[in-house]
Design an enzyme around this catalytic site. Structure first.
Site, short mmCIF file in Angstrom:
data_model
loop_
_atom_site.label_atom_id
_atom_site.label_comp_id
_atom_site.label_asym_id
_atom_site.label_seq_id
_atom_site.Cartn_x
_atom_site.Cartn_y
_atom_site.Cartn_z
N HIS A 35 -7.65 1.30 -6.49
CA HIS A 35 -6.96 0.44 -5.51
C HIS A 35 -5.48 0.76 -5.55
O HIS A 35 -4.90 0.89 -6.63
CB HIS A 35 -7.18 -1.04 -5.83
CG HIS A 35 -8.60 -1.44 -5.75
ND1 HIS A 35 -9.23 -1.68 -4.55
CD2 HIS A 35 -9.53 -1.61 -6.71
CE1 HIS A 35 -10.50 -1.99 -4.79
NE2 HIS A 35 -10.70 -1.95 -6.09
N LEU A 36 -4.89 0.90 -4.39
CA LEU A 36 -3.46 1.19 -4.30
C LEU A 36 -2.62 0.03 -4.83
O LEU A 36 -1.65 0.23 -5.55
CB LEU A 36 -3.08 1.50 -2.85
CG LEU A 36 -3.71 2.77 -2.29
CD1 LEU A 36 -3.68 2.74 -0.77
CD2 LEU A 36 -2.99 3.98 -2.82
N TYR A 72 0.79 -1.23 0.00
CA TYR A 72 0.00 0.00 0.00
C TYR A 72 0.82 1.28 0.00
O TYR A 72 0.26 2.37 -0.07
CB TYR A 72 -0.96 -0.01 1.20
CG TYR A 72 -1.87 -1.21 1.20
CD1 TYR A 72 -2.83 -1.37 0.21
CD2 TYR A 72 -1.75 -2.19 2.17
CE1 TYR A 72 -3.65 -2.47 0.19
CE2 TYR A 72 -2.58 -3.30 2.16
CZ TYR A 72 -3.52 -3.44 1.16
OH TYR A 72 -4.34 -4.54 1.15
#
Length: 149
Positions: free
Chosen positions: A103-104, A26
């Site tokens: 989405h990371l 992340y």
């Protein structure tokens, strides 16, 4: 639509732990840093930005409902709700506001249960695996779409 477009950024569960939680997946930026960078970008693009992060599904749903006839575009990182929430999907379809799913991490390069999204087939687009840059790309794409309509 108001003269200045309004974009809502929604972030789902555990994203309040960005910078601490699994930085290999992340990244090292925390959510506040990401939102601050987006706010600067939004100001430069002359759009209003609202943000909500919640670990509670119902709060995200309420934010979507409250966006009706007030928000022009949604950028959503539903996090784990991506793979489980028919309710988020139904809320987004109910208000008929265009949205981009972000989405990371690259969810397709991770565990098989992360490969399915209840939202992606209804999204204008999906951005994944580009870290915090994905939000910036989504914001640029949202503004471009709003200005072309």
């Amino acid at each position: 639509m108001s003269t200045q477009s309004r974009i809502l950024i929604l972030n789902g569960p555990n994203l309040n732990l960005l910078g601490l939680r699994e930085p290999a997946h992340y990244g090292s930026q925390n959510l506040e840093q990401i939102v601050n960078a987006l706010t600067i970008q939004a100001t430069a693009l002359n759009v209003e930005l609202e943000h909500l992060q919640s670990n509670r599904e119902y709060e995200l749903i309420e934010a979507i409902h409250n966006a009706y006839q007030r928000i022009d575009f949604i950028i959503i990182n539903p996090a784990a709700f991506t793979h489980t929430s028919v309710a988020l999907r139904d809320a987004l379809l109910g208000v008929d506001i265009p949205f981009i799913e972000v989405h990371l991490s690259n969810v397709h390069a991770r565990e098989p249960f992360r490969h399915h999204s209840y939202l992606s087939d209804k999204a204008v687009g999906v951005i994944c695996g580009l870290g915090a840059d994905g939000y910036e790309f989504a914001l640029k794409a949202a503004v471009k779409r709003l200005r072309s309509n």
